[in-house]
Design a protein around this motif. Structure first.
Motif: not given
Ligand SMILES: Nc1ncnc2c1ncn2[C@@H]1O[C@H](COP(=O)(O)OP(=O)(O)O)[C@@H](O)[C@H]1O
Ligand SMILES: O=P(O)(O)OC[C@H](O)CO
Length: 496
Positions: A314-321, A327-328, A371-377
């Protein structure tokens, strides 16, 4: 002539054929995806003929690419996405409807009716499961109720039911064997896991004729042979079958009571071996059959998490993060913590221990500095928190404190996740060399039945660690982080 065992791993999104040698090493893998059908919101279906086609295709690819001859295959083991339901006409061999997938919610109304009649305890006591659209029983009823003429045909004995293992064995054997193994039968909501037979009372409640049901057999024995035209002229023994999560428990050599594995794929499934005892849960776990072997069955406690690796998708395809799931790890490592951000990925509700179909995903603790980093983590951490929820339930029900957790599945390549998991649980996390433990388990079950491997002790010696992650977080920090997660889940459940 050197011989091998072939495992057919029929999963939710792809089919794989994996050839193993005597040392339990992978010699060749071939994989083929197939279509997912979403006819209505919340419904998930597969075409059983396409699944069969994908299996024939991976068998052909694995033999041609590896150069291994069909006569070098000593036995075939089948492992499968569990609960997914196929009903077909035994005379024509054609399915009467698409396969209804384990994730599909189209039988929620049937489940609500059964619950309203106060039948939850009846099902739980006999099957170890709870009334939920996840399991096969209500899916069979749905097909008989909705496909024109199906019920009449079923009552005349012309239709057969099977989970995917049953369908594949029936096809591979040219329609000779209509069988399943104990582990798959235990996911149907129709099988009495204590008496080890289809339960007449439950069949009557679900209005499923008994004549449709396969014969239930041990997980390791010769069920049938391939018909030569499906296996390049060879009659190869089909000699092992188990649901994919139970097969992974076997492939991880969790043979002793109290040993557990967690598989991090699309969802997460943690199973603990409870030996010959069927342990009833008071904390939302399922009691399930691990396997039937050596003249007896062994049981497991299971925690089912519906969204795990799919949150990273979902991070990859839905949010394109992210460009890719791997890479996460780098993003998560770039920050010291999530700075108080929690992601609750309840996209299709929550399974163990909450069993709440209505709760949806939520994010808490955002600030201007997020930030994106916090979100992915935070998303990666959610896999570990959900696992901690399951383990807490498991330790409470079994009375056993876990010493180590064996892990497998696509997401265990993520070292950050594995270290955080170990920190959060406070136990070492062990990642084996062979990550394809589901297929390996099916290969072992098939190989044992034909004497390719001697016994479970021989298998246990083949299990090797790639890396152990040791816990390094202090207890105060661990408790504080977990309290935050518990608050987040509670808040998400309040928002309905
Ligand atoms: N390095 C990684 N970090 C986090 N998640 C990952 C990583 N690699 C793969 N995944 C996740 O693992 C899942 C694939 O695992 P797999 O065991 O093949 O699943 P399944 O058998 O359920 O199809 C995907 O959901 C993907 O997002
Ligand atoms: O196909 P998987 O690996 O997503 O596993 C699915 C489970 O067996 C569902 O119970």
């Amino acid at each position: 002539m050197e011989t091998y065992v072939l495992a057919l791993d029929q999963g939710t999104t792809s089919s794989r054929a994996i050839i193993f040698n005597k040392k339990g090493e992978i010699v060749h893998i071939s994989q083929k995806e197939f279509a997912q059908y979403f006819p209505k919101p919340g419904w998930v279906e597969h075409n059983a003929n396409e699944i069969w086609g994908s299996i024939l295709s991976v068998i052909a690819t694995s033999l041609s690419e590896s150069g291994i001859k069909p006569e070098q295959i000593a036995g075939i083991g089948i492992t499968n996405q569990r609960e997914t339901t196929v009903v077909w006409d035994k005379n024509t061999g054609q399915p009467v409807y698409n396969a209804i997938v384990w994730q599909s919610r189209q039988t929620v109304d049937i489940c609500e009716e059964l619950k309203a009649k106060g039948l939850n305890d009846t099902f739980r006591e006999k099957t170890g499961l709870l009334i939920d659209a996840y399991f096969s029983g209500t899916k069979v009823k749905w097909i008989l109720d909705h496909v024109e003429g199906a019920r009449e045909k079923a009552e005349r004995g012309e239709l057969l039911f099977g989970t995917i293992d049953t369908w594949l064995i029936w096809k591979l054997s040219g329609g000779k064997a209509h069988v399943t193994d104990y582990s798959n039968a235990s996911r149907t909501l129709m099988f009495n896991i204590h008496e080890l037979k289809w339960d007449d009372e439950l069949l009557e409640i679900l209005t499923v004729p008994k004549s449709m049901l396969p014969e239930v057999r041990p997980s390791s024995e010769i069920y049938a042979h391939t018909v030569p035209y499906h296996f390049f002229g060879q009659e190869v023994p089909i000699s092992g079958a188990a649901g994919d999560q139970q097969a992974a428990l076997f492939g991880q050599a969790c043979f002793e009571e109290g040993m557990a594995k967690n598989t991090y794929g699309t969802g997460c499934f943690m199973l603990m071996n409870t030996g010959e005892k069927a342990v009833a849960s008071n904390h939302g776990l399922l009691t399930t059959i691990a396997w039937g072997l050596n003249g007896k069955v062994e049981y497991a406690l299971e925690g089912s998490i519906f969204v795990a690796g799919s949150a990273i998708q979902w991070l990859r395809d839905g949010l394109r993060m992210l460009k890719n799931a791997a890479d996460s790890e780098q993003y998560a490592e770039r920050v010291e913590s999530t700075d108080g951000v929690y992601v609750v990925p309840a996209f299709v509700g929550l399974g163990t221990p909450y069993w709440d179909s209505d709760v949806r995903g939520a994010i808490f603790g955002l600030t201007r500095g997020t930030q994106k980093e916090h979100f992915v983590r935070a998303t990666l951490e959610s896999l570990a928190y959900q696992t901690k929820d399951v383990l807490t339930a498991m330790e409470a029900d079994s009375g056993i404190s876990l010493k180590t957790l064996r892990v497998d599945g696509g997401a265990v390549k993520n070292n950050f996740l594995m270290q955080f998991q170990s920190d959060l649980l406070g136990v070492p996390v062990e990642r084996p060399v062979v990550n394809e433990t589901t297929a390996l388990g099916a290969a072992y079950l098939a190989g044992l039945a034909v004497g390719y491997w001697k016994d479970q002790s021989e298998i246990a010696t083949q299990w090797n660690i790639d890396r152990t992650f040791e816990p390094s977080m202090n207890e105060e920090k661990r408790n504080k982080l977990y309290e935050g997660w518990q608050k987040a889940v509670k808040a998400a459940m309040a928002f309905k």
